[in-house]
Design an enzyme around this catalytic site. Structure first.
Site, PDB file in Angstrom:
ATOM      1  N   ASP A  53     -15.159   4.700 -10.948  1.00 13.59           N
ATOM      2  CA  ASP A  53     -14.136   5.184 -11.884  1.00 13.59           C
ATOM      3  C   ASP A  53     -14.590   6.429 -12.650  1.00 13.59           C
ATOM      4  O   ASP A  53     -14.232   6.630 -13.801  1.00 13.59           O
ATOM      5  CB  ASP A  53     -13.713   4.084 -12.869  1.00 13.59           C
ATOM      6  CG  ASP A  53     -13.232   2.848 -12.140  1.00 13.59           C
ATOM      7  OD1 ASP A  53     -12.531   3.017 -11.130  1.00 13.59           O
ATOM      8  OD2 ASP A  53     -13.572   1.732 -12.561  1.00 13.59           O
ATOM      9  N   HIS A  57      -8.119   5.084  -7.116  1.00 10.00           N
ATOM     10  CA  HIS A  57      -8.318   6.489  -7.463  1.00 10.00           C
ATOM     11  C   HIS A  57      -7.009   7.026  -8.040  1.00 10.00           C
ATOM     12  O   HIS A  57      -5.994   7.034  -7.366  1.00 10.00           O
ATOM     13  CB  HIS A  57      -8.719   7.304  -6.226  1.00 10.00           C
ATOM     14  CG  HIS A  57     -10.058   6.910  -5.661  1.00 10.00           C
ATOM     15  ND1 HIS A  57     -10.615   7.524  -4.578  1.00 10.00           N
ATOM     16  CD2 HIS A  57     -10.952   5.977  -6.059  1.00 10.00           C
ATOM     17  CE1 HIS A  57     -11.798   6.972  -4.326  1.00 10.00           C
ATOM     18  NE2 HIS A  57     -12.007   6.021  -5.206  1.00 10.00           N
TER      19      HIS A  57
HETATM   20  P1  GDP Z   1     -12.085   7.039  -9.455  1.00 11.08           P
HETATM   21  O1  GDP Z   1     -12.017   5.620  -9.033  1.00 11.08           O
HETATM   22  O2  GDP Z   1     -13.489   7.574  -9.518  1.00 11.08           O
HETATM   23  O3  GDP Z   1     -11.185   7.941  -8.668  1.00 11.08           O
HETATM   24  O4  GDP Z   1     -11.556   7.091 -10.977  1.00 11.08           O
HETATM   25  P2  GDP Z   1     -10.272   6.319 -11.595  1.00 11.08           P
HETATM   26  O5  GDP Z   1      -9.048   7.029 -11.141  1.00 11.08           O
HETATM   27  O6  GDP Z   1     -10.371   4.863 -11.345  1.00 11.08           O
HETATM   28  O7  GDP Z   1     -10.535   6.499 -13.146  1.00 11.08           O
HETATM   29  C1  GDP Z   1     -10.506   7.740 -13.761  1.00 11.08           C
HETATM   30  C2  GDP Z   1      -9.410   7.752 -14.828  1.00 11.08           C
HETATM   31  O8  GDP Z   1      -9.609   8.848 -15.705  1.00 11.08           O
HETATM   32  C3  GDP Z   1      -8.017   7.961 -14.262  1.00 11.08           C
HETATM   33  O9  GDP Z   1      -7.098   7.262 -15.054  1.00 11.08           O
HETATM   34  C4  GDP Z   1      -7.802   9.461 -14.372  1.00 11.08           C
HETATM   35  O10 GDP Z   1      -6.438   9.830 -14.477  1.00 11.08           O
HETATM   36  C5  GDP Z   1      -8.521   9.759 -15.656  1.00 11.08           C
HETATM   37  N1  GDP Z   1      -9.162  11.079 -15.717  1.00 11.08           N
HETATM   38  C6  GDP Z   1      -9.801  11.755 -14.728  1.00 11.08           C
HETATM   39  N2  GDP Z   1     -10.344  12.882 -15.205  1.00 11.08           N
HETATM   40  C7  GDP Z   1     -10.080  12.912 -16.525  1.00 11.08           C
HETATM   41  C8  GDP Z   1     -10.415  13.818 -17.581  1.00 11.08           C
HETATM   42  O11 GDP Z   1     -11.085  14.834 -17.404  1.00 11.08           O
HETATM   43  N3  GDP Z   1      -9.970  13.494 -18.834  1.00 11.08           N
HETATM   44  C9  GDP Z   1      -9.240  12.380 -19.083  1.00 11.08           C
HETATM   45  N4  GDP Z   1      -8.860  12.145 -20.326  1.00 11.08           N
HETATM   46  N5  GDP Z   1      -8.893  11.506 -18.113  1.00 11.08           N
HETATM   47  C10 GDP Z   1      -9.320  11.771 -16.857  1.00 11.08           C
HETATM   48 MG    MG Z   2     -11.333   3.819  -9.725  1.00  9.69          MG
END
Ligand code: GDP
Ligand code: MG
Length: 426
Positions: free
Chosen positions: A12, A40
């Site tokens: 995440d 994601h």
């Molecule tokens: P992944 O599993 O690594 O793809 O990550 P996730 O999608 O599970 O979790 C990342 C969360 O952080 C998601 O809700 C994204 O929309 C949010 N997100 C990603 N980058 C940023 C950022 O730079 N700032 C903020 N505030 N939220 C972000």
């Molecule tokens: Mg994730």
């Protein structure tokens, strides 16, 4: 050009959003491990999407997406995910989606096994693994037991159906021992027919496809699910996933073990989060945790579970960077720290009065106490920053400090969830 995008931490980190952004320079995006336990989140001009099985490149019209042989695929879930994206106007055809014939099929009984075992563990020990209950560990176990079905078998079901009764009989030895009703062969045939049939058009030898694309000069990006600390070998076993989440595995899990990675980009979060159980040395509790969780919106994309949170963990991140062989880092969610006058960093662990710099063996982690250092926060909104010069001095100092402590350069810094809310640092 072969590039991997991998998680440095517990997952995440924002891999999906970085793949969505960086895939503009790639022809192919390939998932190489894991299943629909991934979540994601991608937010761009086409909307907000949560992808479980499909690579995050699916949202770009000119990118070909591959589900590699290292993956486990829940047929019903994939049909649902494709359907949802199509409803949102995303085009999905055999031209832009290719599924490896060697990828393994997650069976409904694998999902049942996951649920049975988590429930048993909860009752017996009060300590479940914190699985997503989507059958991932059981299906990987079946793969290594050589009892699993593979996507290519759907192309000629005769052999598969001949194998099925004995595999179901074998599985029922387990299912009935847990006190559940036996699995029925007919239900499994229905599963293959109902959800396998529509996927047949996408199944191919993705190794041949990727090798030819590579020869033709196409660029390939590998998208990992979860982070280094959830890797089946290098992570916090048993609170890990059941597959290899690390960059070195990407060519194998994609179908091109003959090719070498040119670059590994590590996705690292500006603070820590961890969904599910397991040792998490830098964890915050109480109000401190609630504040950070709210600021970061830390609720699981796949499950909605509140994630555990803590400050940036240097010991774990440095280890994650090493596991991923990261050449450069994308530091994500820096804007989440906007409201802090002072920011804590976990710089070391303390064990039996000694300071520890190396990430220890899982059992030892439980006894490690975090050592925190405080640095000055920027305490203002950085979500509109577009260039390094726009960032306040304290934010730049924080980035430079993490680079120094972790020994890796930070090339991108994201300051919002939207596609373009990302600063290129050099
Ligand atoms: P992944 O599993 O690594 O793809 O990550 P996730 O999608 O599970 O979790 C990342 C969360 O952080 C998601 O809700 C994204 O929309 C949010 N997100 C990603 N980058 C940023 C950022 O730079 N700032 C903020 N505030 N939220 C972000
Ligand atoms: Mg994730």
């Amino acid at each position: 050009m072969l590039t991997s995008i991998c998680g440095i931490n517990w997952g995440d980190e924002g891999k999906g959003r970085m793949v969505d952004l960086l895939s503009r320079d790639f022809d192919i995006v390939c998932r190489y491990q894991g299943g629909n336990n991934a979540g994601h989140t991608v937010i761009n001009e086409r909307g907000k999407f949560i992808l479980n099985l499909l690579p995050s490149g699916i949202l770009r019209e000119d990118v070909v997406n591959v589900l590699g042989c290292g993956m486990v695929i829940d047929l019903k879930h994939l049909c649902g995910e494709i359907g949802k994206l199509r409803d949102a106007g995303i085009k999905i055809t055999p031209e832009n989606l290719k599924i490896s014939d060697k990828a393994v099929i997650t069976m409904p009984y694998n999902v049942l096994q996951d649920v049975m075992e988590e429930d048993r563990l909860t009752k017996a020990t009060g300590k479940p693994y914190g699985s997503t209950r989507r059958g991932i560990a059981p299906v990987y176990a079946d793969k290594y037991m050589k009892k699993a079905f593979r996507m290519g078998e759907l192309l000629n079901t005769e052999l598969m159906f001949r194998r099925l009764p004995d595999i179901v009989a074998w599985k029922n030895l387990t299912v009935t021992a847990y006190g559940y009703d036996p699995v029925r062969v007919d239900d499994m045939i229905d599963y293959f027919r109902t959800y396998g049939e529509p996927l047949k058009q996408f199944i191919t030898d993705t190794g041949v496809f990727l090798n030819e694309a590579h020869k033709a000069g196409k660029s390939i990006m590998f998208e990992a699910q979860l982070g280094a600390l959830r890797d089946i070998d290098y992570g916090i076993v048993p609170y890990t996933s059941s597959s290899s989440t690390i960059a070195a595995y990407a060519p194998i899990g994609a179908g091109v073990p003959n090719l070498k990675l040119d670059k590994s980009i590590g996705i690292m979060k500006a603070y820590s989060s961890c969904v599910g159980e397991g040792p998490f040395a830098c964890e915050y509790f109480g109000e401190q945790a609630e504040r950070l969780r709210e600021a970061g919106g830390e609720y699981g994309a796949a499950t909605g579970r509140p994630r555990r949170v803590g400050p940036f963990d240097v010991v774990a991140s440095r280890y994650g960077i090493r596991c991923q062989g990261a050449d450069e880092i994308a530091l994500t969610k820096l804007d989440v720290l906007d409201g802090y006058e002072e920011i804590e960093i976990c710089t070391h662990y303390e064990l039996d009065g000694k300071i520890i710099d190396e990430f220890p063996f899982t059992d030892v982690l439980d006894f490690c106490k975090p050592v925190f250092e405080k640095v000055k926060g920027w305490n203002c909104d950085i979500s509109g920053c577009k260039k390094p010069e726009d960032l306040p001095k304290e934010a730049i100092d924080y980035i430079r400090l993490l680079e120094k402590l972790c020994g890796c350069r930070i090339k991108y810094v994201s300051v919002g969830a939207e596609r373009d809310a990302c600063i290129k640092m050099y």
